[in-house]
Motif scaffolding. Sequence first.
Motif, mmCIF file in Angstrom:
data_model
loop_
_atom_site.group_PDB
_atom_site.id
_atom_site.type_symbol
_atom_site.label_atom_id
_atom_site.label_comp_id
_atom_site.label_asym_id
_atom_site.label_seq_id
_atom_site.Cartn_x
_atom_site.Cartn_y
_atom_site.Cartn_z
ATOM 1 N N MET A 112 0.841 -1.178 0.000
ATOM 2 C CA MET A 112 0.000 0.000 0.000
ATOM 3 C C MET A 112 0.885 1.239 0.000
ATOM 4 S SD MET A 112 -3.278 -0.644 0.170
ATOM 5 C CE MET A 112 -4.410 0.273 1.124
ATOM 6 N N ARG A 113 0.506 2.165 -0.821
ATOM 7 C CA ARG A 113 1.228 3.427 -0.858
ATOM 8 C C ARG A 113 0.876 4.232 0.390
ATOM 9 N NH1 ARG A 113 -0.794 7.931 -4.073
ATOM 10 N NH2 ARG A 113 0.272 9.576 -3.017
ATOM 11 N N GLN A 114 1.879 4.734 1.069
ATOM 12 C CA GLN A 114 1.676 5.487 2.296
ATOM 13 C C GLN A 114 1.324 6.936 1.981
ATOM 14 O OE1 GLN A 114 1.683 4.140 5.392
ATOM 15 N NE2 GLN A 114 1.895 2.193 4.305
ATOM 16 N N LEU A 115 0.551 7.541 2.856
ATOM 17 C CA LEU A 115 0.184 8.942 2.710
ATOM 18 C C LEU A 115 1.281 9.819 3.303
ATOM 19 C CD1 LEU A 115 -3.559 8.804 3.818
ATOM 20 C CD2 LEU A 115 -2.686 8.922 1.490
ATOM 21 N N SER A 116 1.375 11.041 2.803
ATOM 22 C CA SER A 116 2.315 11.995 3.378
ATOM 23 C C SER A 116 1.788 12.454 4.739
ATOM 24 C CB SER A 116 2.498 13.188 2.446
ATOM 25 O OG SER A 116 1.318 13.964 2.403
ATOM 26 N N SER A 117 2.597 13.200 5.454
ATOM 27 C CA SER A 117 2.176 13.646 6.786
ATOM 28 C C SER A 117 0.977 14.595 6.708
ATOM 29 C CB SER A 117 3.337 14.297 7.522
ATOM 30 O OG SER A 117 3.803 15.418 6.802
ATOM 31 N N LEU A 118 0.947 15.465 5.697
ATOM 32 C CA LEU A 118 -0.200 16.355 5.519
ATOM 33 C C LEU A 118 -1.453 15.553 5.185
ATOM 34 C CD1 LEU A 118 -1.427 19.181 5.265
ATOM 35 C CD2 LEU A 118 -0.741 19.144 2.854
ATOM 36 N N GLN A 119 -1.326 14.563 4.325
ATOM 37 C CA GLN A 119 -2.466 13.725 3.978
ATOM 38 C C GLN A 119 -2.962 12.935 5.179
ATOM 39 O OE1 GLN A 119 -0.647 11.651 0.689
ATOM 40 N NE2 GLN A 119 -1.831 12.825 -0.808
ATOM 41 N N ASN A 120 -2.037 12.481 6.027
ATOM 42 C CA ASN A 120 -2.438 11.791 7.255
ATOM 43 C C ASN A 120 -3.218 12.702 8.183
ATOM 44 O OD1 ASN A 120 -1.769 9.075 7.164
ATOM 45 N ND2 ASN A 120 0.372 9.488 7.660
ATOM 46 N N VAL A 121 -2.810 13.955 8.278
ATOM 47 C CA VAL A 121 -3.519 14.917 9.123
ATOM 48 C C VAL A 121 -4.917 15.156 8.577
ATOM 49 C CG1 VAL A 121 -3.545 17.343 9.839
ATOM 50 C CG2 VAL A 121 -1.441 16.016 10.005
ATOM 51 N N ILE A 122 -5.048 15.332 7.265
ATOM 52 C CA ILE A 122 -6.364 15.526 6.649
ATOM 53 C C ILE A 122 -7.228 14.292 6.859
ATOM 54 C CG2 ILE A 122 -7.558 15.842 4.442
ATOM 55 C CD1 ILE A 122 -5.141 17.546 3.567
ATOM 56 N N PHE A 123 -6.650 13.124 6.726
ATOM 57 C CA PHE A 123 -7.356 11.864 6.926
ATOM 58 C C PHE A 123 -7.909 11.772 8.355
ATOM 59 C CE2 PHE A 123 -7.123 7.265 7.942
ATOM 60 C CZ PHE A 123 -7.999 6.785 6.969
ATOM 61 N N LEU A 124 -7.070 12.077 9.341
ATOM 62 C CA LEU A 124 -7.504 12.003 10.742
ATOM 63 C C LEU A 124 -8.524 13.086 11.087
ATOM 64 C CD1 LEU A 124 -4.115 11.158 12.483
ATOM 65 C CD2 LEU A 124 -6.069 9.653 12.079
ATOM 66 N N ILE A 125 -8.337 14.288 10.569
ATOM 67 C CA ILE A 125 -9.309 15.358 10.812
ATOM 68 C C ILE A 125 -10.654 14.992 10.191
ATOM 69 C CG2 ILE A 125 -9.890 17.747 10.215
ATOM 70 C CD1 ILE A 125 -6.954 18.441 10.676
ATOM 71 N N GLY A 126 -10.619 14.393 9.002
ATOM 72 C CA GLY A 126 -11.860 13.956 8.369
ATOM 73 C C GLY A 126 -12.576 12.919 9.207
ATOM 74 N N ALA A 127 -11.835 11.966 9.766
ATOM 75 C CA ALA A 127 -12.452 10.940 10.609
ATOM 76 C C ALA A 127 -13.060 11.556 11.867
ATOM 77 C CB ALA A 127 -11.415 9.888 10.973
ATOM 78 N N VAL A 128 -12.349 12.498 12.482
ATOM 79 C CA VAL A 128 -12.866 13.152 13.683
ATOM 80 C C VAL A 128 -14.109 13.973 13.360
ATOM 81 C CG1 VAL A 128 -12.324 14.930 15.412
ATOM 82 C CG2 VAL A 128 -10.660 13.150 14.894
ATOM 83 N N LEU A 129 -14.101 14.672 12.231
ATOM 84 C CA LEU A 129 -15.273 15.459 11.840
ATOM 85 C C LEU A 129 -16.480 14.562 11.558
ATOM 86 C CD1 LEU A 129 -13.748 18.234 9.550
ATOM 87 C CD2 LEU A 129 -14.702 18.480 11.841
#
Length: 129
Positions: free
Chosen positions: A1-18
Amino acid sequence: MRQLSSLQNVIFLIGAVLMVIGAGTSILQWQGAPYVFAVGAVAFASMQMQQRYEGQNFTIRRLRRMMLLSDVLFLVSALLMFASQANVFGLSHITYLEYIYNKWVITLLIAAILQLYSTHRIGSELAKE
């Protein structure tokens, strides 16, 4: 699996929290809940679609498709959340209650189960490789 960048990880986690905040506050009948959930669902789904699997393992490819289906169901849940706030389709009251009102919970539950299953299985399949 291709890993996400640190910014993409932050967006991913913020999206889950929202998404969690939006689903939780919709129980309290807060009018902004669908907007919060929709922004979270778009952020979560778009970042998850950025992750790609370029290998040849059929099981991981199938699980990846299940994960993408759950992303689509998250977005459908957001649309149904908006539709549950008001009868935007112009349906009769009985038809609206039967087919639209709070049906977003069902699609959200299906999406969450698919997401949990596919995430767990992909992790174990990648560990085997």
